[in-house]
Design a protein around this motif. Sequence first.
Motif, PDB file in Angstrom:
ATOM      1  N   LYS A   1       0.811  -1.216   0.000  1.00 32.03           N
ATOM      2  CA  LYS A   1       0.000   0.000   0.000  1.00 32.03           C
ATOM      3  C   LYS A   1       0.846   1.269   0.000  1.00 32.03           C
ATOM      4  O   LYS A   1       0.321   2.362  -0.148  1.00 32.03           O
ATOM      5  N   ASP A   2       2.170   1.125   0.150  1.00 31.58           N
ATOM      6  CA  ASP A   2       3.073   2.269   0.211  1.00 31.58           C
ATOM      7  C   ASP A   2       3.593   2.579  -1.196  1.00 31.58           C
ATOM      8  O   ASP A   2       4.706   2.232  -1.554  1.00 31.58           O
ATOM      9  N   PHE A   3       2.748   3.197  -1.998  1.00 32.70           N
ATOM     10  CA  PHE A   3       3.114   3.516  -3.375  1.00 32.70           C
ATOM     11  C   PHE A   3       2.448   4.817  -3.781  1.00 32.70           C
ATOM     12  O   PHE A   3       1.528   5.298  -3.129  1.00 32.70           O
ATOM     13  N   GLU A   4       2.933   5.359  -4.878  1.00 30.93           N
ATOM     14  CA  GLU A   4       2.220   6.424  -5.571  1.00 30.93           C
ATOM     15  C   GLU A   4       1.964   5.925  -6.978  1.00 30.93           C
ATOM     16  O   GLU A   4       2.761   5.182  -7.539  1.00 30.93           O
ATOM     17  N   LEU A   5       0.833   6.303  -7.518  1.00 35.46           N
ATOM     18  CA  LEU A   5       0.476   5.930  -8.886  1.00 35.46           C
ATOM     19  C   LEU A   5       0.423   7.209  -9.709  1.00 35.46           C
ATOM     20  O   LEU A   5      -0.332   8.134  -9.388  1.00 35.46           O
ATOM     21  N   ILE A   6       1.247   7.266 -10.735  1.00 36.99           N
ATOM     22  CA  ILE A   6       1.307   8.435 -11.607  1.00 36.99           C
ATOM     23  C   ILE A   6       0.802   8.020 -12.985  1.00 36.99           C
ATOM     24  O   ILE A   6       1.396   7.158 -13.637  1.00 36.99           O
ATOM     25  N   ILE A   7      -0.292   8.627 -13.396  1.00 36.59           N
ATOM     26  CA  ILE A   7      -0.854   8.363 -14.712  1.00 36.59           C
ATOM     27  C   ILE A   7      -0.501   9.555 -15.581  1.00 36.59           C
ATOM     28  O   ILE A   7      -0.828  10.689 -15.245  1.00 36.59           O
ATOM     29  N   VAL A   8       0.179   9.299 -16.688  1.00 38.61           N
ATOM     30  CA  VAL A   8       0.610  10.377 -17.568  1.00 38.61           C
ATOM     31  C   VAL A   8      -0.193  10.295 -18.860  1.00 38.61           C
ATOM     32  O   VAL A   8      -0.031   9.361 -19.647  1.00 38.61           O
ATOM     33  N   GLU A   9      -1.048  11.261 -19.040  1.00 41.36           N
ATOM     34  CA  GLU A   9      -1.915  11.347 -20.210  1.00 41.36           C
ATOM     35  C   GLU A   9      -1.152  12.017 -21.352  1.00 41.36           C
ATOM     36  O   GLU A   9      -0.630  13.119 -21.195  1.00 41.36           O
ATOM     37  N   ASP A  10      -1.083  11.339 -22.495  1.00 41.79           N
ATOM     38  CA  ASP A  10      -0.272  11.816 -23.619  1.00 41.79           C
ATOM     39  C   ASP A  10      -1.124  12.217 -24.816  1.00 41.79           C
ATOM     40  O   ASP A  10      -0.958  11.698 -25.915  1.00 41.79           O
ATOM     41  N   GLY A  11      -2.070  13.113 -24.593  1.00 43.57           N
ATOM     42  CA  GLY A  11      -2.845  13.659 -25.706  1.00 43.57           C
ATOM     43  C   GLY A  11      -3.926  12.748 -26.245  1.00 43.57           C
ATOM     44  O   GLY A  11      -4.244  12.819 -27.434  1.00 43.57           O
ATOM     45  N   SER A  12      -4.512  11.926 -25.395  1.00 37.17           N
ATOM     46  CA  SER A  12      -5.574  11.029 -25.854  1.00 37.17           C
ATOM     47  C   SER A  12      -6.767  11.788 -26.391  1.00 37.17           C
ATOM     48  O   SER A  12      -7.062  12.909 -25.967  1.00 37.17           O
ATOM     49  N   THR A  13      -7.478  11.135 -27.310  1.00 40.60           N
ATOM     50  CA  THR A  13      -8.705  11.711 -27.849  1.00 40.60           C
ATOM     51  C   THR A  13      -9.939  10.976 -27.324  1.00 40.60           C
ATOM     52  O   THR A  13     -11.057  11.300 -27.707  1.00 40.60           O
ATOM     53  N   ASP A  14      -9.743  10.009 -26.443  1.00 38.00           N
ATOM     54  CA  ASP A  14     -10.862   9.299 -25.826  1.00 38.00           C
ATOM     55  C   ASP A  14     -11.048   9.814 -24.393  1.00 38.00           C
ATOM     56  O   ASP A  14     -10.529  10.868 -24.036  1.00 38.00           O
ATOM     57  N   ASP A  15     -11.743   9.075 -23.556  1.00 38.60           N
ATOM     58  CA  ASP A  15     -12.024   9.510 -22.184  1.00 38.60           C
ATOM     59  C   ASP A  15     -11.061   8.924 -21.157  1.00 38.60           C
ATOM     60  O   ASP A  15     -11.412   8.773 -19.985  1.00 38.60           O
ATOM     61  N   SER A  16      -9.847   8.614 -21.570  1.00 37.09           N
ATOM     62  CA  SER A  16      -8.838   8.086 -20.639  1.00 37.09           C
ATOM     63  C   SER A  16      -8.638   9.017 -19.450  1.00 37.09           C
ATOM     64  O   SER A  16      -8.555   8.581 -18.302  1.00 37.09           O
ATOM     65  N   MET A  17      -8.550  10.303 -19.716  1.00 31.65           N
ATOM     66  CA  MET A  17      -8.302  11.289 -18.677  1.00 31.65           C
ATOM     67  C   MET A  17      -9.439  11.312 -17.658  1.00 31.65           C
ATOM     68  O   MET A  17      -9.203  11.427 -16.454  1.00 31.65           O
ATOM     69  N   ALA A  18     -10.662  11.197 -18.108  1.00 32.95           N
ATOM     70  CA  ALA A  18     -11.810  11.199 -17.195  1.00 32.95           C
ATOM     71  C   ALA A  18     -11.762  10.003 -16.257  1.00 32.95           C
ATOM     72  O   ALA A  18     -12.030  10.130 -15.057  1.00 32.95           O
ATOM     73  N   VAL A  19     -11.413   8.842 -16.783  1.00 33.29           N
ATOM     74  CA  VAL A  19     -11.303   7.643 -15.946  1.00 33.29           C
ATOM     75  C   VAL A  19     -10.199   7.837 -14.915  1.00 33.29           C
ATOM     76  O   VAL A  19     -10.392   7.586 -13.724  1.00 33.29           O
ATOM     77  N   ALA A  20      -9.049   8.314 -15.352  1.00 31.21           N
ATOM     78  CA  ALA A  20      -7.921   8.525 -14.448  1.00 31.21           C
ATOM     79  C   ALA A  20      -8.272   9.542 -13.361  1.00 31.21           C
ATOM     80  O   ALA A  20      -7.996   9.331 -12.178  1.00 31.21           O
ATOM     81  N   ARG A  21      -8.883  10.631 -13.751  1.00 28.98           N
ATOM     82  CA  ARG A  21      -9.234  11.678 -12.768  1.00 28.98           C
ATOM     83  C   ARG A  21     -10.292  11.211 -11.782  1.00 28.98           C
ATOM     84  O   ARG A  21     -10.297  11.644 -10.637  1.00 28.98           O
ATOM     85  N   SER A  22     -11.179  10.330 -12.207  1.00 25.13           N
ATOM     86  CA  SER A  22     -12.194   9.836 -11.269  1.00 25.13           C
ATOM     87  C   SER A  22     -11.538   9.021 -10.157  1.00 25.13           C
ATOM     88  O   SER A  22     -11.928   9.127  -8.995  1.00 25.13           O
ATOM     89  N   PHE A  23     -10.518   8.250 -10.493  1.00 24.62           N
ATOM     90  CA  PHE A  23      -9.777   7.511  -9.470  1.00 24.62           C
ATOM     91  C   PHE A  23      -8.958   8.452  -8.599  1.00 24.62           C
ATOM     92  O   PHE A  23      -8.893   8.292  -7.386  1.00 24.62           O
ATOM     93  N   ALA A  24      -8.317   9.430  -9.227  1.00 23.87           N
ATOM     94  CA  ALA A  24      -7.474  10.370  -8.476  1.00 23.87           C
ATOM     95  C   ALA A  24      -8.295  11.147  -7.457  1.00 23.87           C
ATOM     96  O   ALA A  24      -7.792  11.491  -6.381  1.00 23.87           O
ATOM     97  N   GLY A  25      -9.541  11.409  -7.764  1.00 26.88           N
ATOM     98  CA  GLY A  25     -10.409  12.112  -6.831  1.00 26.88           C
ATOM     99  C   GLY A  25     -10.779  11.290  -5.622  1.00 26.88           C
ATOM    100  O   GLY A  25     -11.245  11.830  -4.612  1.00 26.88           O
ATOM    101  N   GLN A  26     -10.544   9.983  -5.687  1.00 31.11           N
ATOM    102  CA  GLN A  26     -10.899   9.081  -4.599  1.00 31.11           C
ATOM    103  C   GLN A  26      -9.696   8.566  -3.814  1.00 31.11           C
ATOM    104  O   GLN A  26      -9.865   7.954  -2.760  1.00 31.11           O
ATOM    105  N   ASP A  27      -8.495   8.764  -4.324  1.00 29.45           N
ATOM    106  CA  ASP A  27      -7.297   8.203  -3.680  1.00 29.45           C
ATOM    107  C   ASP A  27      -6.139   9.184  -3.824  1.00 29.45           C
ATOM    108  O   ASP A  27      -5.702   9.467  -4.944  1.00 29.45           O
ATOM    109  N   GLN A  28      -5.648   9.686  -2.717  1.00 32.30           N
ATOM    110  CA  GLN A  28      -4.593  10.704  -2.759  1.00 32.30           C
ATOM    111  C   GLN A  28      -3.250  10.169  -3.238  1.00 32.30           C
ATOM    112  O   GLN A  28      -2.345  10.959  -3.535  1.00 32.30           O
ATOM    113  N   ARG A  29      -3.099   8.870  -3.365  1.00 31.82           N
ATOM    114  CA  ARG A  29      -1.852   8.298  -3.882  1.00 31.82           C
ATOM    115  C   ARG A  29      -1.759   8.403  -5.397  1.00 31.82           C
ATOM    116  O   ARG A  29      -0.716   8.150  -5.992  1.00 31.82           O
TER     117      ARG A  29
END
Length: 91
Positions: free
Chosen positions: A30-58
């Motif tokens: 559980k001692d980790f950080e998760l970094i999702i790097v969005e590289d200009g997607s044209t789909d909803d990848s960013m929305a999925v990633a941000r929904s998780f980020a809003g729920q977990d400070q890691r």
Amino acid sequence: MPSISVIIPSYNYESYMYEAIKSVLLQSLKDFELIIVEDGSTDDSMAVARSFAGQDQRITVLQTPDGKNHGLDATLKLGVSESQGESIALL
């Protein structure tokens, strides 16, 4: 400082993003950080990633500065430059 920084580069990976993030969150370590790097997607990848980020400070979501696609090398460099873990894992 987290023991591990997990970096997920993303370019139009909406269909995989949910499962990829869940696979990291369900690890016994559980001692980790998760970094999702969005590289200009044209789909909803960013929305999925941000929904998780809003729920977990890691979880941190980064985007290339101009929002365009720069390729895997640039995406990984951005993730590594922001990581704070003792080790880095790429997913």
